[in-house]
Design a protein around this motif. Structure first.
Motif, short mmCIF file in Angstrom:
data_model
loop_
_atom_site.label_atom_id
_atom_site.label_comp_id
_atom_site.label_asym_id
_atom_site.label_seq_id
_atom_site.Cartn_x
_atom_site.Cartn_y
_atom_site.Cartn_z
N SER A 65 -6.02 11.32 2.36
CA SER A 65 -4.58 11.27 2.03
C SER A 65 -3.76 10.34 3.13
O SER A 65 -2.89 10.23 3.21
CB SER A 65 -3.81 12.89 2.22
N LEU B 6 -2.17 7.13 4.99
CA LEU B 6 -1.44 6.15 4.63
C LEU B 6 -1.35 4.99 5.78
O LEU B 6 -0.67 4.14 5.97
CB LEU B 6 -0.01 6.64 4.46
N PHE C 132 -2.56 2.13 7.78
CA PHE C 132 -3.21 0.99 7.61
C PHE C 132 -4.57 0.82 8.57
O PHE C 132 -5.50 0.29 8.12
CB PHE C 132 -2.30 -0.29 8.19
N LYS D 283 -6.16 9.97 -2.06
CA LYS D 283 -5.67 11.39 -2.51
C LYS D 283 -4.42 11.38 -3.20
O LYS D 283 -3.54 11.00 -2.50
CB LYS D 283 -6.07 12.43 -1.61
N PRO D 284 -3.97 11.94 -4.20
CA PRO D 284 -4.99 12.53 -5.06
C PRO D 284 -5.95 11.35 -5.97
O PRO D 284 -5.53 10.57 -6.16
CB PRO D 284 -4.00 13.33 -6.08
N TYR E 263 4.16 11.34 13.40
CA TYR E 263 2.98 10.75 12.97
C TYR E 263 2.09 11.89 12.58
O TYR E 263 1.64 12.09 11.18
CB TYR E 263 2.31 9.87 13.85
N HIS F 230 1.14 13.27 8.51
CA HIS F 230 -0.25 13.45 8.06
C HIS F 230 -0.54 14.88 7.63
O HIS F 230 -1.05 15.14 6.54
CB HIS F 230 -1.02 12.94 9.03
N ARG G 241 1.25 16.04 4.62
CA ARG G 241 0.86 15.33 3.39
C ARG G 241 -0.39 15.78 2.98
O ARG G 241 -0.47 15.92 1.46
CB ARG G 241 0.70 13.75 3.63
N ALA G 242 -1.27 16.29 3.56
CA ALA G 242 -2.63 16.39 3.13
C ALA G 242 -2.62 17.57 2.01
O ALA G 242 -3.26 17.56 0.87
CB ALA G 242 -3.67 17.00 4.04
N VAL H 146 -0.71 16.43 -1.31
CA VAL H 146 -1.71 15.62 -1.94
C VAL H 146 -2.29 16.59 -2.87
O VAL H 146 -2.67 16.28 -4.06
CB VAL H 146 -2.17 14.58 -1.21
N ILE I 153 -0.51 17.73 -5.86
CA ILE I 153 -0.17 16.74 -6.97
C ILE I 153 -1.57 16.76 -7.45
O ILE I 153 -1.70 16.52 -8.98
CB ILE I 153 0.25 15.60 -6.03
N GLN J 102 6.30 9.61 3.05
CA GLN J 102 6.10 8.21 3.20
C GLN J 102 7.03 7.60 3.93
O GLN J 102 6.81 6.61 4.68
CB GLN J 102 5.68 7.72 1.71
N LEU K 79 7.06 8.00 7.62
CA LEU K 79 5.94 7.26 8.20
C LEU K 79 6.35 5.96 8.38
O LEU K 79 6.08 5.53 9.34
CB LEU K 79 4.56 7.44 7.23
N LYS L 140 6.41 3.90 11.96
CA LYS L 140 5.62 2.63 12.05
C LYS L 140 6.52 1.38 12.58
O LYS L 140 6.32 0.50 13.32
CB LYS L 140 5.02 2.28 11.01
N PHE M 49 3.47 -6.25 7.92
CA PHE M 49 3.73 -4.86 7.39
C PHE M 49 5.02 -4.81 7.27
O PHE M 49 5.33 -3.98 6.24
CB PHE M 49 3.35 -3.89 8.55
N GLU N 238 6.44 -6.30 4.17
CA GLU N 238 5.93 -5.36 3.05
C GLU N 238 7.04 -4.08 2.75
O GLU N 238 7.23 -3.65 1.61
CB GLU N 238 4.45 -5.03 3.32
#
Lengths: 128, 359
Positions: free
Chosen positions: A93, A95, A97, A115-116, B149, B153, B156-157, B160, B163, B197, B200, B204, B252, B255
């Motif tokens: 999961s 993100l 880089f 993930k997913p 950070y 993480h 999010r795990a 996810v 989802i 997201q 994060l 960054k 980065f 983007e």
């Protein structure tokens, strides 16, 4: 139908993700058999145990990154010395880089899947 | 309240002066004396001295030479120079190279010297306090960044996984089995994932500017459209890229900037519009990249134009996280880019971005 690869090894410490991903892969009918390992150590033990019977070894490995004790990258360090190498895709999961670059720079990793898990993405990978 | 004793080192080749100094100040300060620069250095090595007073005229090493020799090794103690005569050259040298706080002429006046030592100690305290505060701030900032950070993480795990379960429900044909409950769970999960997201991305963006890398706008825009148009296939994209020279920049951040703008252009379309369009033009020269992103979407109210780049601003009707454009602006600030926006409710919105070419 093209003959699908027989065995997938799923390495993940997260019980729920193991359940979800195993079910997804079964529903998408991508593999005939799934070998579930709950840690990198367990996976290495399995691989070493069946080294002399390659037909029992997995054809493809899906590897989680964040795991306690031996994480995905450490597993790859040990996997490097394993003589019967099969393609590995990492599954995470993340993100970050840094993680993505590091995973795809590894010669045994063909891709980092996010993930997913998307069965169609995995299907594209294994048919290559 | 009793203040802690100030540790003062006095260096002079005349024993009489050392004795007189001790006699005058031993009640106020913790006094250390040395008969030569070499002796003085020995004391510095063993005692945490806060104020150093040195006589200019000494055999072997002068006061200024001594101060110069310890600028790297003992930068913290505050230095006072004692001169028996007015030697302009020595003074100029002292101020320019010896980092001298004050000079006092001999014979000294007790009150003047006392005040000087007091002031020197205050200067010492401010210097040390400031340094400690800086270190503390850096540490706090660092911890905060790490905290954001790891929280992003860890949060999010499991999200996810949720989802993933919804995807499974879809594959098993159960998505519509419980009214719209599954759909609601999916919407909420995607929203939460979007916030994480963005958090994060913001984290960054706070990190240092990366080494410039080669940016291929053609490829980058293709990738971004594919990524964001994934869930919305109705929008027509017209892309024109004019890049005949190489462009180097912070990939980065570029983007992040373009990704947010493209995703907004897709997200804020008019529901009733049959021909949803997004037009992207990129023009690269040796100096800069000029990028225009326009849509025929719902537009931005005039009175909102000023506020769209502020943190957590969102319009009442269509809420995002209030972070997207704020992050765009912050990222552009980091790489010396500029952004301009024009919009009206009838024709849609255009963002114009300029990013310098690092070459």
């Amino acid at each position: 139908m093209q003959s699908r690869p027989k065995k997938l090894m799923l390495i993940d410490d997260n019980e729920i993700d193991l359940k979800i991903n195993a079910k997804l892969i079964n529903l998408a009918n991508l593999f005939q058999e799934i070998i579930i390992c709950r840690s990198g150590e367990e996976a290495l033990d399995f691989l070493n145990k069946y080294l002399s019977t390659p037909e029992l070894l997995p054809d493809f490995i899906l590897l989680d990154i964040q795991m306690p004790e031996m994480d995905g990258f450490e597993f790859l360090e040990h996997y490097k010395d394993f003589p019967e190498k099969r393609p590995v895709a990492m599954l995470s999961s993340t993100l970050d880089f840094g993680d993505i670059k590091r995973a795809e720079a590894n010669p045994y990793v063909i891709k980092l899947l996010k993930k997913p898990l998307s069965p169609s993405e995995l299907e594209v990978l294994i048919s290559r | 309240m009793k203040t802690p004793a100030v540790r003062v080192l006095y260096i002079d080749d005349e024993e009489n002066n050392l004795q007189a100094f001790k006699a005058s100040f031993r009640r106020q300060y913790e006094i250390y004396t040395a008969i030569s620069a070499a002796e003085g250095l020995k004391i510095l090595q063993n005692v945490d001295i806060q104020v150093i007073i040195a006589d200019q005229k000494m055999p072997n090493t002068t006061g200024v030479e001594f101060f110069k020799s310890i600028t790297q090794t003992y930068p913290d103690p505050i230095r006072i120079l004692l001169t028996g005569y007015t030697d302009i050259e020595a003074l100029a040298d002292a101020i320019n190279h010896g980092d001298i706080y004050r000079y006092i002429t001999k014979p000294w006046n007790d009150l003047e010297l006392h005040n000087s030592i007091k002031n020197a100690y205050d200067a010492y305290r401010s210097k040390i306090d400031l340094r400690n505060k800086m270190a503390e701030l850096e540490k706090t900032n660092d911890e905060l960044n790490r905290f954001i950070y790891s929280i992003s993480h860890e949060l999010r795990a499991p999200l996810v996984s949720v989802i993933g379960i919804v995807n499974l429900v879809k594959m098993e044909g159960l998505y519509h089995s419980s009214g719209d409950y599954w759909e609601l769970i999916e919407t909420c999960s995607s929203k939460l994932d979007y916030y994480i997201q963005k958090t994060l991305q913001y984290y960054k963006n706070n990190k240092n500017v990366a080494e410039p890398t080669v940016v291929d706008f053609d490829q980058l825009i293709k990738d971004l459209i594919e990524m964001y148009a994934h869930s919305n296939k109705e929008t027509q994209f017209t892309v024109s890229i004019d890049q005949s020279v190489p462009f180097k920049g912070d990939l980065f951040r570029i983007e992040v900037i373009l990704g947010n703008l493209i995703s907004n252009a897709i997200k804020y379309q008019k529901v009733s519009e049959p021909n949803k369009k997004v037009n992207i033009e990129v023009e690269v020269n040796r100096e800069q990249a000029q990028i225009n992103i326009s849509d025929n979407g719902m537009g931005i109210l005039n009175e909102h134009l000023e506020k769209i780049f502020t943190q957590f601003f969102k319009s009442k009707v269509h809420h995002g996280s209030g972070l997207g454009l704020f992050i765009v602006k912050e990222a552009l600030n980091r790489i010396d880019g500029r952004i301009a926006v024009s919009s009206d409710i009838d024709h849609g919105t255009t963002f114009k971005i300029t990013i310098p070419n690092a070459k």
